[in-house]
Design an enzyme around this catalytic site. Sequence first.
Site, PDB file in Angstrom:
ATOM      1  N   TYR A 288      23.586   1.015  10.868  1.00 17.79           N
ATOM      2  CA  TYR A 288      22.947   0.479   9.564  1.00 17.79           C
ATOM      3  C   TYR A 288      22.643   1.472   8.409  1.00 17.79           C
ATOM      4  CZ  TYR A 288      21.622  -3.150  13.274  1.00 17.79           C
ATOM      5  OH  TYR A 288      21.721  -3.946  14.175  1.00 17.79           O
TER       6      TYR A 288
ATOM      7  N   PHE B  63      19.662 -12.428  14.842  1.00 16.71           N
ATOM      8  CA  PHE B  63      19.768 -13.723  13.978  1.00 16.71           C
ATOM      9  C   PHE B  63      18.989 -14.836  14.859  1.00 16.71           C
ATOM     10  CE2 PHE B  63      23.481 -11.268  12.316  1.00 16.71           C
ATOM     11  CZ  PHE B  63      23.040 -11.404  10.939  1.00 16.71           C
TER      12      PHE B  63
ATOM     13  N   PRO C  93      17.653 -30.344   9.554  1.00 19.12           N
ATOM     14  CA  PRO C  93      16.841 -31.582   9.182  1.00 19.12           C
ATOM     15  C   PRO C  93      15.888 -31.970  10.333  1.00 19.12           C
ATOM     16  CG  PRO C  93      19.163 -31.855   8.553  1.00 19.12           C
ATOM     17  CD  PRO C  93      18.996 -30.706   9.581  1.00 19.12           C
TER      18      PRO C  93
END
Length: 284
Positions: free
Chosen positions: A70, A215, A224
């Site tokens: 990273y 994640f 929804p």
Amino acid sequence: MTDTDVFHIGGDLPVRRIGYGAMRLSGAPGERSGMTAPVWRAPSDRAESIALLRGAVERGVNFFDTADAYSLGESEELLAEALRPYRDEVVIATKAGVLRPSPGEWITHGHPAYLRQQAELSLRRLGTDRIDLFQLHRVDPEYPLADQIGALKRLRDEGKIRHIGLSEVTVAELAEAERTAPIVSVQNLYNLSDRVHDPVVDHTAAHGIAFIPYFPVTTGDLTPHLTALAAELGATPSQLALAWLLHRAPNTVPIPGTSSPAHLAENAAALRLSLTEDQFKRIG
């Protein structure tokens, strides 16, 4: 804080079950979203990033995950600076085994000597004599897994790392690695919309191994549906996604990453959201 809020990684590292993934703290704020973010340079808003990490600790987060890949190691340096005042209160995990020759390339490389070199560099960047959790970033098929894990075992035997973990592995690979050294954690992609690693979750839960989903708040087509249920519970869809992971197995330690103080507070508060078995099943 209850017993279910904490998992003891390796039996001796108590961490709250919502940690922080530092991958997103890189480059400019507009470059950090999605799975294709370059993660190439240190954050342009360094002071704000340090304040965010310290704010995470103040909200009870005590598990932080990074990697040598990273921002070419600058992520480790950032965590070291930000968390120095809390070093005895937090657990920092890092990884090695991926080369970054350019912003768009992530190349697996598990040569044992390379892994040992990267561990030495991580020790310097983190400003510590021993890394809490050192993870093989990816299994490299070019070298025997026993040799890759053997390099980490040697580091552990030398006192340079405390525990060994793996990332993106199957149950079979985990079992093979454990023939060489004890494995205390597995970090795989896992969330409501991607459950390929269900067998790994079940296996690690049965054997007391931490499962660290990255994640973790990705919800895909379920958004929804989650929004409606979240409204019933007075929560957000992201909190519901994290609560689902916490309910999924007692060994899960999600590591959502964000550069937003508001989202950080939202993620940390998900630890207080308990689901009934019916609500868990309704989510999907």
